[in-house]
Design a protein around this motif. Sequence first.
Motif, PDB file in Angstrom:
ATOM      1  N   PRO A 271       0.858  -1.192   0.000  1.00  0.00           N
ATOM      2  CA  PRO A 271       0.000   0.000   0.000  1.00  0.00           C
ATOM      3  C   PRO A 271       0.890   1.237   0.000  1.00  0.00           C
ATOM      4  O   PRO A 271       1.466   1.603   1.027  1.00  0.00           O
ATOM      5  N   VAL A 272       1.031   1.849  -1.165  1.00  0.00           N
ATOM      6  CA  VAL A 272       1.992   2.946  -1.302  1.00  0.00           C
ATOM      7  C   VAL A 272       1.499   4.201  -0.589  1.00  0.00           C
ATOM      8  O   VAL A 272       2.253   4.914   0.047  1.00  0.00           O
ATOM      9  N   PHE A 273       0.192   4.472  -0.700  1.00  0.00           N
ATOM     10  CA  PHE A 273      -0.373   5.641  -0.021  1.00  0.00           C
ATOM     11  C   PHE A 273      -1.211   5.175   1.162  1.00  0.00           C
ATOM     12  O   PHE A 273      -1.570   3.994   1.249  1.00  0.00           O
ATOM     13  N   LYS A 274      -1.539   6.108   2.030  1.00  0.00           N
ATOM     14  CA  LYS A 274      -2.413   5.785   3.155  1.00  0.00           C
ATOM     15  C   LYS A 274      -3.750   5.268   2.655  1.00  0.00           C
ATOM     16  O   LYS A 274      -4.361   4.385   3.226  1.00  0.00           O
ATOM     17  N   SER A 275      -4.205   5.851   1.542  1.00  0.00           N
ATOM     18  CA  SER A 275      -5.534   5.492   1.048  1.00  0.00           C
ATOM     19  C   SER A 275      -5.489   4.382  -0.002  1.00  0.00           C
ATOM     20  O   SER A 275      -6.491   4.128  -0.663  1.00  0.00           O
ATOM     21  N   SER A 276      -4.336   3.726  -0.163  1.00  0.00           N
ATOM     22  CA  SER A 276      -4.259   2.638  -1.146  1.00  0.00           C
ATOM     23  C   SER A 276      -5.214   1.505  -0.768  1.00  0.00           C
ATOM     24  O   SER A 276      -5.432   1.221   0.413  1.00  0.00           O
ATOM     25  N   ILE A 277      -5.755   0.874  -1.806  1.00  0.00           N
ATOM     26  CA  ILE A 277      -6.744  -0.180  -1.577  1.00  0.00           C
ATOM     27  C   ILE A 277      -6.160  -1.511  -2.024  1.00  0.00           C
ATOM     28  O   ILE A 277      -5.411  -1.577  -3.006  1.00  0.00           O
ATOM     29  N   ASN A 278      -6.493  -2.559  -1.314  1.00  0.00           N
ATOM     30  CA  ASN A 278      -6.057  -3.900  -1.707  1.00  0.00           C
ATOM     31  C   ASN A 278      -6.739  -4.272  -3.021  1.00  0.00           C
ATOM     32  O   ASN A 278      -7.943  -4.514  -3.072  1.00  0.00           O
ATOM     33  N   MET A 279      -5.922  -4.314  -4.093  1.00  0.00           N
ATOM     34  CA  MET A 279      -6.524  -4.471  -5.415  1.00  0.00           C
ATOM     35  C   MET A 279      -6.823  -5.926  -5.739  1.00  0.00           C
ATOM     36  O   MET A 279      -7.699  -6.207  -6.540  1.00  0.00           O
ATOM     37  N   SER A 280      -6.096  -6.874  -5.106  1.00  0.00           N
ATOM     38  CA  SER A 280      -6.252  -8.268  -5.542  1.00  0.00           C
ATOM     39  C   SER A 280      -7.657  -8.808  -5.260  1.00  0.00           C
ATOM     40  O   SER A 280      -8.193  -9.590  -6.050  1.00  0.00           O
ATOM     41  N   LYS A 281      -8.269  -8.344  -4.147  1.00  0.00           N
ATOM     42  CA  LYS A 281      -9.628  -8.824  -3.833  1.00  0.00           C
ATOM     43  C   LYS A 281     -10.607  -8.406  -4.921  1.00  0.00           C
ATOM     44  O   LYS A 281     -11.433  -9.192  -5.380  1.00  0.00           O
ATOM     45  N   LEU A 282     -10.522  -7.137  -5.302  1.00  0.00           N
ATOM     46  CA  LEU A 282     -11.428  -6.622  -6.335  1.00  0.00           C
ATOM     47  C   LEU A 282     -11.223  -7.366  -7.648  1.00  0.00           C
ATOM     48  O   LEU A 282     -12.174  -7.716  -8.345  1.00  0.00           O
ATOM     49  N   ILE A 283      -9.953  -7.609  -7.960  1.00  0.00           N
ATOM     50  CA  ILE A 283      -9.638  -8.237  -9.242  1.00  0.00           C
ATOM     51  C   ILE A 283     -10.167  -9.668  -9.275  1.00  0.00           C
ATOM     52  O   ILE A 283     -10.752 -10.114 -10.266  1.00  0.00           O
ATOM     53  N   ASP A 284     -10.022 -10.378  -8.148  1.00  0.00           N
ATOM     54  CA  ASP A 284     -10.463 -11.763  -8.122  1.00  0.00           C
ATOM     55  C   ASP A 284     -11.957 -11.891  -8.416  1.00  0.00           C
ATOM     56  O   ASP A 284     -12.416 -12.925  -8.910  1.00  0.00           O
ATOM     57  N   LYS A 285     -12.727 -10.853  -8.094  1.00  0.00           N
ATOM     58  CA  LYS A 285     -14.180 -10.978  -8.232  1.00  0.00           C
ATOM     59  C   LYS A 285     -14.746 -10.178  -9.395  1.00  0.00           C
ATOM     60  O   LYS A 285     -15.953 -10.020  -9.508  1.00  0.00           O
ATOM     61  N   CYS A 286     -13.879  -9.646 -10.263  1.00  0.00           N
ATOM     62  CA  CYS A 286     -14.421  -8.810 -11.325  1.00  0.00           C
ATOM     63  C   CYS A 286     -14.958  -9.666 -12.464  1.00  0.00           C
ATOM     64  O   CYS A 286     -14.694 -10.866 -12.558  1.00  0.00           O
ATOM     65  N   LYS A 287     -15.738  -9.023 -13.357  1.00  0.00           N
ATOM     66  CA  LYS A 287     -16.427  -9.775 -14.409  1.00  0.00           C
ATOM     67  C   LYS A 287     -15.591  -9.913 -15.674  1.00  0.00           C
ATOM     68  O   LYS A 287     -16.074 -10.357 -16.698  1.00  0.00           O
ATOM     69  N   CYS A 288     -14.361  -9.454 -15.601  1.00  0.00           N
ATOM     70  CA  CYS A 288     -13.524  -9.423 -16.799  1.00  0.00           C
ATOM     71  C   CYS A 288     -12.689 -10.710 -16.873  1.00  0.00           C
ATOM     72  O   CYS A 288     -12.661 -11.502 -15.942  1.00  0.00           O
ATOM     73  N   LEU A 289     -12.017 -10.892 -17.997  1.00  0.00           N
ATOM     74  CA  LEU A 289     -11.098 -12.031 -18.126  1.00  0.00           C
ATOM     75  C   LEU A 289      -9.912 -11.808 -17.182  1.00  0.00           C
ATOM     76  O   LEU A 289      -9.250 -10.766 -17.242  1.00  0.00           O
ATOM     77  N   ILE A 290      -9.697 -12.793 -16.303  1.00  0.00           N
ATOM     78  CA  ILE A 290      -8.622 -12.630 -15.323  1.00  0.00           C
ATOM     79  C   ILE A 290      -7.448 -13.513 -15.712  1.00  0.00           C
ATOM     80  O   ILE A 290      -7.611 -14.711 -15.952  1.00  0.00           O
ATOM     81  N   ILE A 291      -6.293 -12.917 -15.799  1.00  0.00           N
ATOM     82  CA  ILE A 291      -5.088 -13.713 -16.084  1.00  0.00           C
ATOM     83  C   ILE A 291      -4.432 -14.011 -14.745  1.00  0.00           C
ATOM     84  O   ILE A 291      -4.010 -13.096 -14.040  1.00  0.00           O
ATOM     85  N   THR A 292      -4.419 -15.302 -14.403  1.00  0.00           N
ATOM     86  CA  THR A 292      -3.742 -15.646 -13.149  1.00  0.00           C
ATOM     87  C   THR A 292      -2.403 -16.264 -13.495  1.00  0.00           C
ATOM     88  O   THR A 292      -2.318 -17.139 -14.349  1.00  0.00           O
ATOM     89  N   PRO A 293      -1.368 -15.796 -12.838  1.00  0.00           N
ATOM     90  CA  PRO A 293      -0.055 -16.384 -13.107  1.00  0.00           C
ATOM     91  C   PRO A 293      -0.061 -17.864 -12.733  1.00  0.00           C
ATOM     92  O   PRO A 293      -0.545 -18.236 -11.664  1.00  0.00           O
ATOM     93  N   ARG A 294       0.445 -18.660 -13.642  1.00  0.00           N
ATOM     94  CA  ARG A 294       0.429 -20.102 -13.373  1.00  0.00           C
ATOM     95  C   ARG A 294       1.546 -20.501 -12.418  1.00  0.00           C
ATOM     96  O   ARG A 294       1.568 -21.577 -11.897  1.00  0.00           O
ATOM     97  N   MET A 295       2.471 -19.582 -12.233  1.00  0.00           N
ATOM     98  CA  MET A 295       3.621 -19.943 -11.418  1.00  0.00           C
ATOM     99  C   MET A 295       3.448 -19.489  -9.985  1.00  0.00           C
ATOM    100  O   MET A 295       2.757 -18.525  -9.696  1.00  0.00           O
ATOM    101  N   LYS A 296       4.112 -20.195  -9.101  1.00  0.00           N
ATOM    102  CA  LYS A 296       4.141 -19.779  -7.700  1.00  0.00           C
ATOM    103  C   LYS A 296       5.176 -18.664  -7.558  1.00  0.00           C
ATOM    104  O   LYS A 296       6.003 -18.436  -8.436  1.00  0.00           O
ATOM    105  N   GLN A 297       5.116 -18.004  -6.407  1.00  0.00           N
ATOM    106  CA  GLN A 297       6.012 -16.871  -6.143  1.00  0.00           C
ATOM    107  C   GLN A 297       7.480 -17.232  -6.375  1.00  0.00           C
ATOM    108  O   GLN A 297       8.217 -16.514  -7.030  1.00  0.00           O
ATOM    109  N   ALA A 298       7.851 -18.404  -5.857  1.00  0.00           N
ATOM    110  CA  ALA A 298       9.253 -18.813  -5.965  1.00  0.00           C
ATOM    111  C   ALA A 298       9.655 -18.972  -7.426  1.00  0.00           C
ATOM    112  O   ALA A 298      10.748 -18.581  -7.833  1.00  0.00           O
TER     113      ALA A 298
END
Lengths: 457, 162
Positions: B118-145
């Motif tokens: 969260p770069v600013f005080k008012s930054s919002i967690n974007m991943s939650k919104l993205i997970d539930k949006c109606k658009c085509l979601i590209i999820t990385p197939r790879m794990k963090q490592a």
Amino acid sequence: MKIQIKIALLFTSLIAVFVILLSGFVYYFADRNYFQDFFKRLEIRAVIAAKANLEADENNVSIYNEIRREHLEKLPYEKEYIFKIDGSGDIQDTLKALSLPASFLTETLAKKESLYRHNSVFYLGFLYTVNRQNYLIVMSAKNEFGIEYMKNLRSVLIIGAPLCIILALSISLLFSRNILRPVRKITERAKDISSKNLHLRLEVKDGSDELGELALTFNNMLDRLETSFEVQNNFVSNASHELRTPLTTIMGEAEWALGKSRDEEDYKKTLAVIARQADRLDHITKNLLHLAQTGFDGKTQDFKKIRIDELLLEVQRSVVDFHPESIIELDFSLLPEDEEKLYVMGNSQLLQLAFSNIILNGCKYSNYKPVRVALASANETTIILIEDKGIGIPSNELKYIFAPFFRASNTGAYKGYGIGLPLTQNILRMHGGSITVNSSVQKGTVVMVKLPIANLD
Amino acid sequence: MKRVLIPTDFSIRSLNMVQHAVNKFPGEKIEIVLFHLLAMPTSITELMVLPRKKNEYYSIVSDEFYEATQILKNKYASSIDSFTITFQHGSTRAWFNNFLEGRKIDAVVAPGELELAPVFKSSINMSKLIDKCKCLIITPRMKQAEIAEHVPSMAELLPVAQ
């Protein structure tokens, strides 16, 4: 003459011309206006005098006299003369006695009114007609106020104009000093720079104005000078060191062979070793000669277009040639698709020297652990990252690493001259690039080099 | 031409997501919209000065970040058409879907395991919104490592910006 004084004098003379012109105009127009005003006053008095003296109606005469007495202030030395114009020469004579020129009368007769001024005395001639009889009325007075006023104005202007000019001179001196201060600074600083401290640079506050550009150009020249100086230094130390190793081997082998008579096989072996070392000597001398030429030869300044990835491959090859135990991993995963973005303008020998310096440092100070070299291109710069897992540089010494002959406190176990990085920095500066070093002790060092991409045309 | 939305916290590491977008649409030109979500201020005074805060937002984007986008654009020159950076105010799903539709976004990259700061005080967690949006979601197939292993150089290439 100093330019500073020239500027000041030029500015002052310009101001002086303006001030003098303006004073002249002011004086001339004030003079004209003021006397016109005075003639108007004389005119009123002449008309009233004519009416008071020559009017037929008694009532009117007394009224005019009253107006004269009550409302018209006597001017200094006010005099009035009334002549009957009857063709006799009396008028001319009287006018002559008043030192009025003959043209005064003729002009008055022609225009009904005329003006004449003799020093501070003003004359107004006025033609007045009563019952078809013409009279000449001459009104004269001394314009004392006007003369006084003009005298005042003149002295104000005579004192004021030089004062203005002096003020302009001092201000312009101040300004020109201010303007030329950076030049003086550059001069002072340049005097300090000699072959002993070529790493000094001129201060460049902002390179946008002409003097900033001058300082920048000067610094670039110093970069080139310093590089060639250090290439020379480097050449001597490299030469002596690199030449000694094969020479010692040759001498040792020869001594061993000459010690006593040996088998043919042994001689062959010895001679083979000597031949190999001589080959190496040949290779080294050629390389050193090359290095020296790039440093000293003025022609090397003409840069060519170089593909930076090929250059890095070349550097990898030559470093592994000299130190076979070094491991260099070239990471081209971020290479741009457009190969035009890989070209830089530069001297390939110098750039190779610069990169092999950095990479060799990485190998040396990490005891030949792998060194990663990554390459990527932004829009205007290409970025080369050299990363090692070596002993690192103490953070408080990081700012000195580009000073010639400086060696970090933890490098005691490693051979070196403290010349590689300053030389590298100078070569990169020559190419308009930059080098930044991030390091943490015992973890490793990351060197980031940025070079401007060659123009596409 | 595809328009792909990628959430970012203006760290170089967050640009790792760009490659997923490129891999998703092989052989197609992609317009990449880097976006950062901020909560709508609740006080009137803050709302009044909101339009003037643009400069403050953009000042957080470092030169290294711009440079990294240029590097990526050069690396994927045949597929990436452009990068744009945008700041948006909003936090609800409905608003987000509206925004995606309005901007004609073709796909959104989900940060997956990559945590955005969260770069600013008012930054919002974007991943939650993205997970539930109606658009085509590209999820990385790879794990963090694996991400770290696959593109090792990206973040380290510009160590200053980390």
